[in-house]
Design an enzyme around this catalytic site. Structure first.
Site, PDB file in Angstrom:
ATOM      1  N   CYS A  28      -6.521   1.451   2.781  1.00  0.00           N
ATOM      2  CA  CYS A  28      -7.391   2.623   2.854  1.00  0.00           C
ATOM      3  C   CYS A  28      -7.405   3.431   1.564  1.00  0.00           C
ATOM      4  O   CYS A  28      -8.320   4.230   1.354  1.00  0.00           O
ATOM      5  CB  CYS A  28      -6.978   3.500   4.034  1.00  0.00           C
ATOM      6  SG  CYS A  28      -7.346   2.774   5.644  1.00  0.00           S
ATOM      7  N   GLU A  30       0.862  -1.179   0.000  1.00  0.00           N
ATOM      8  CA  GLU A  30       0.000   0.000   0.000  1.00  0.00           C
ATOM      9  C   GLU A  30       0.892   1.221   0.000  1.00  0.00           C
ATOM     10  O   GLU A  30       1.933   1.240   0.659  1.00  0.00           O
ATOM     11  CB  GLU A  30      -0.909   0.034   1.232  1.00  0.00           C
ATOM     12  CG  GLU A  30      -1.801   1.276   1.263  1.00  0.00           C
ATOM     13  CD  GLU A  30      -2.792   1.287   2.413  1.00  0.00           C
ATOM     14  OE1 GLU A  30      -3.690   2.136   2.395  1.00  0.00           O
ATOM     15  OE2 GLU A  30      -2.671   0.449   3.317  1.00  0.00           O
ATOM     16  N   ASN A  67     -12.310  -3.253   1.347  1.00  0.00           N
ATOM     17  CA  ASN A  67     -11.240  -3.306   2.344  1.00  0.00           C
ATOM     18  C   ASN A  67     -11.754  -2.747   3.673  1.00  0.00           C
ATOM     19  O   ASN A  67     -12.087  -1.562   3.745  1.00  0.00           O
ATOM     20  CB  ASN A  67     -10.043  -2.472   1.868  1.00  0.00           C
ATOM     21  CG  ASN A  67      -8.990  -2.303   2.957  1.00  0.00           C
ATOM     22  OD1 ASN A  67      -8.223  -3.226   3.230  1.00  0.00           O
ATOM     23  ND2 ASN A  67      -8.952  -1.140   3.590  1.00  0.00           N
ATOM     24  N   GLU A  68     -11.846  -3.588   4.667  1.00  0.00           N
ATOM     25  CA  GLU A  68     -12.131  -3.149   6.039  1.00  0.00           C
ATOM     26  C   GLU A  68     -13.393  -2.295   6.161  1.00  0.00           C
ATOM     27  O   GLU A  68     -13.434  -1.357   6.952  1.00  0.00           O
ATOM     28  CB  GLU A  68     -10.946  -2.365   6.615  1.00  0.00           C
ATOM     29  CG  GLU A  68      -9.709  -3.190   6.848  1.00  0.00           C
ATOM     30  CD  GLU A  68      -8.618  -2.410   7.586  1.00  0.00           C
ATOM     31  OE1 GLU A  68      -8.876  -1.268   8.019  1.00  0.00           O
ATOM     32  OE2 GLU A  68      -7.511  -2.941   7.727  1.00  0.00           O
TER      33      GLU A  68
END
Length: 825
Positions: free
Chosen positions: A247, A57, A379-380
């Site tokens: 993120c 990332e 994602n999350e």
């Protein structure tokens, strides 16, 4: 597709010493006895080639200023306050003469909107990243720039630092009035980490995409990767590369970069923005507070995965934001566009060169497919129902057109709790192939949860452990992660993929710790965690050989400690504190009518007694702990009145307080006043033990009651039981797993001893017929040892052991990870 598994066994030519030495053996009295029993005839889980991988990332400047080898910062003059409040289009540039950044119809192209208007006789100088532009004597550096000059001009390109010239300056004649790319090569005459790149123009000119690349990129590829960083990734021999986030994927606008959307500058990471010629790739802000040039884009990620023999695993937005944003996008047309983008991504990766997106790949230099087999959606996400409704749209579309592609879901941002449980139930009910779990917990948690996957349903969705780490880069962190990894391997039939996170950190631009690989503009170094990951990833094996081990003899003592009060980004008032033992005898009482002399302030913030209450008044302060009482207290009741006065969160009531890094606290109205949880801090690292959704009202007094009995804790809020937990999982420091490498015929005995005493271990290999000599690799160091640019305290030591038999004894050093490769006859 069949792919070769890359392994690095324990080198037969390096049997004595690698970098580092094993610490002296523990004294005889500092030895604990254990036994390991192996059953070679039993069938353990098969371990897939892709068991361990890496997650990339762009955080901590992992891309621009990191793995992406470009040496010029803000090369296209696109920096903006949308990226960082301190940015301007000339960030990292200084001007001598006249220059201005322009956004008008004279731009290079519609997606590269800014360019530099440089006056006659003027120059601009770029400061690069960290301390400057790094160069090495004798190395070549490739300069390029897009330029136009109505009357023509000559550009002078030079490299220098405070000590003078670093390379012979080059002249570049700009002969066309339209945008054209011009190139030059500079050869460094001195080594420096503090260089500056200057471009001067004899006449007025427009410049864009001012670039300087080292010729010596990874594998010599253009628009390539920084060699030392890519080589560190390759040395892990990862089975997969997950990219690009994180993120970056599930935050920001889901719109595209176009006039119709107002050229959104805070977008989710969308793959189509990142392919094609670099000068046409759309700029974007980065969630972590800087700019993304997208010079390192999807094509480069796919190419890296192929170069290192790893499976590519891209992550696409699910149109539900996370990472604190937590909003679901309700736009059917936009959802359909993103679903189609995902199908187009599969075509870009796998389609023939004659297809629309396969042709884009081919024109970029790769006519053959990249053999994509897995895609992750989302994602999350902290809104599991909203996420899953959209996930099903993606999965249905992919399965209809590409049934060969496995679509991965996720379980939110934590290892447990309401979101986790809801997400897992949705995934089970829908028979999802694989679920991505993420958690960043304390070293204690990793020691306590080696058995996490022992009880997972063998017939349910498989697990992708996409992000995990133990909150630090000391060897102790590496030890506890190693202990946990033995449990991952033992459960390789459930845990199919696992990757530590994050991968990279530039030491001058850190947003997140810990990280696997650290670097600056001229050097890089492996963390202790990296050495653990490399040892496991280079010695995986093909199947688990069932084994058992005795545990560490110990008894769990009751929870002991003083009591405490705290806040986090909040002002709060406390009153009527009362602590009594199990028999009702008073241990502490304080209504603050006589001040707060019984309390010790160990955290931040500002505490004072106001109107008979103990008040913390700094609304921005975090972890403002005050404590009272005896650290030896156990089996007690803590009662207190707590009132939130202002701020983002609620209040924190602590118990079992031993010191500033070891305690429990009940975090009531935490996480921006959205959750209530009990967290345990061990040596500064916190783990969540129980969590529920909930918030607190400003100005309302709450009755908080905590009952501690042995290892059992029951919590009451306003007289109603909120929840309870039993903290009785031992943090077992001695862990092991055994695998078999079919290629070499070796048993690989992997032992983690995460304690200060050596582990004298009786090893029983059952009926296995084995050679008497084993190849050994050991990581051993002080628990607080940390690797740095100038010191490598944690490094593998290779040796041989001549005492192997069906039954033998081996003493594993204190604080060590040891792999024995034992050849079967």
């Amino acid at each position: 597709m069949s792919r070769t598994r890359w392994r690095l066994g324990l080198s037969a030519t390096a049997l004595l010493v690698a970098a580092g030495t094993i610490p002296p053996s523990a004294h005889a009295e500092d030895v604990t006895d254990y036994a390991i029993t192996v059953d070679p005839s039993a069938r353990g889980a098969t371990i897939d080639d892709t068991m361990y991988g890496v997650f990339f990332e762009d955080i901590n400047r992992a891309a621009d200023g990191g793995l992406y080898a470009e040496l010029v910062q803000n090369r296209s003059f696109e920096y903006s306050t949308a990226d960082n409040a301190s940015y301007t289009p000339l960030t990292s540039w200084t001007v001598d003469g006249t220059a201005r950044v322009v956004d008008d119809g004279g731009r290079l192209n519609e997606r590269n909107r800014n360019y530099l208007d440089l006056g006659a006789g003027s120059s601009v100088t770029n400061a690069g990243y960290n301390t400057g532009v790094p160069v090495e004597t004798g190395r070549k550096y490739d300069f390029s720039v897009w330029a136009r000059a109505d009357a023509g001009t000559t550009l002078t390109v030079s490299l220098q630092d405070s000590g003078g010239t670093l390379a012979t300056a080059r002249k570049v004649d700009v002969t066309k009035s339209g945008w054209t790319r011009y190139r030059a090569t500079l050869t460094a005459t001195r080594t420096s980490s503090d260089g500056r790149l200057t471009v001067a123009s004899s006449a007025a000119a427009a410049l864009d995409m001012v670039s300087l690349f080292p010729r010596d990129t990874y594998r010599g590829e253009p628009n390539g990767l920084r060699k030392d960083l890519a080589e560190k990734v390759a040395a892990l021999h990862p089975g997969f590369v997950r990219f690009p986030g994180g993120c970056l994927v599930n935050t920001g606008s889901m719109e595209d970069y176009s006039a119709a959307s107002g050229h959104q500058r805070k977008r989710s990471y969308q793959w189509k923005d990142t392919v094609g010629p670099v000068e046409t790739r759309a700029t974007n802000s980065n969630f972590w507070g800087y700019n993304q040039s997208y010079g390192l884009g999807y094509y480069e990620y796919f190419r890296l995965a192929e170069d290192i023999g790893a499976m590519p695993l891209p992550v696409v937005p699910a149109l539900v934001t996370g990472c604190g944003q937590n909003k679901a996008v309700a736009d059917d047309a936009l959802l359909k566009r993103h679903v189609q983008d995902t199908l187009d991504l599969i075509e870009f990766a796998n389609g023939p060169a004659s297809s629309t997106w396969g042709n884009v790949r081919a024109r970029m230099g790769h006519p053959k497919p990249f053999h994509l087999t897995h895609i992750e959606v989302g994602n999350e996400e902290n809104l599991p129902n909203e996420f899953f409704a959209r996930f099903k749209e993606f999965r249905a579309a992919v399965q209809a057109k590409h049934p060969e592609i496995q679509v991965i879901s996720n379980s939110g941002p934590d290892d447990s709790g309401t979101t986790f449980d809801t997400a897992w139930q949705l995934n089970r009910d829908a028979k999802v192939d694989m679920v991505d779990e993420h958690y960043y917990n304390s070293p204690q948690w990793f020691l306590q949860n080696n058995d996490r996957y022992d009880s997972y349903d063998r017939n349910g969705p498989k697990v992708f452990l996409g992000e995990y780490a133990s909150q630090g880069n000391t060897f102790k962190n590496g030890l506890t992660e190693a202990a946990f990894m033995t449990g991952l391997e033992r459960n390789a039939d459930v845990v199919k993929l696992a990757s530590y996170a994050p991968l990279f950190a530039n030491e001058d631009y850190v947003q997140w710790r810990p990280d696997l690989i650290w670097f600056n503009n001229h050097a890089s170094w492996n963390s202790a965690n990296y050495e653990v990951q490399k040892l496991f990833m280079n010695n995986v094996g093909d199947r688990v050989v069932p084994s058992t081990a005795t545990g560490t003899p110990s008894l769990l003592a009751p929870i002991t400690g003083a009591v405490g009060l705290s806040t986090w980004a909040t002002t709060a008032a406390y009153d009527d504190v009362r602590v009594t033992d199990a028999d009702g005898r008073e241990l502490l009482t304080d209504d603050f009518s006589s001040g707060a002399s019984k309390w010790t302030h160990t955290g931040g913030g500002s505490w004072s007694v106001q109107d008979g209450q103990y008040v913390q008044t700094d609304v921005n302060a975090e972890n403002t702990m005050v404590s009272a009482g005896d650290p030896s207290w156990h089996d007690y009741d803590l009662k207190v009145k707590a009132t939130k006065k202002a701020g983002k969160e609620g209040f924190l009531v602590a118990f079992g307080v031993k010191d500033t890094g070891n305690y429990y606290w009940w975090n009531i109205g935490g996480w921006n006043n959205t959750q209530t949880a009990v967290e345990q801090a061990v040596d500064g690292g916190k783990s969540t033990l129980i969590s529920k959704a909930g918030s607190v009202e400003t100005g309302r007094a709450y009755d908080v009651d905590v009952k501690v009995r042995g290892r059992q804790v029951t919590l009451y809020l306003d007289g109603q039981e909120w929840g309870s937990f039993r903290d009785d999982k031992p943090a077992e420091p001695f862990r092991q797993v055994v695998t078999e490498d079919r290629r070499t015929g070796e048993l690989i005995v992997k032992v983690v001893n995460a304690q200060d005493s050596a582990a004298r271990t009786a090893v029983d290999l059952g009926r296995a017929k084995v050679a008497s000599k084993a190849r050994v690799t050991t990581l051993a160091a002080a628990p607080d040892a940390v690797n740095s640019e100038t010191s490598t305290a944690v490094a593998p030591v290779r040796s041989t052991f001549d005492g192997v038999a069906g039954k033998f004894t081996y003493t594993f050093p204190a604080n060590s990870v040891t792999f024995l490769r034992i050849r079967q006859r």
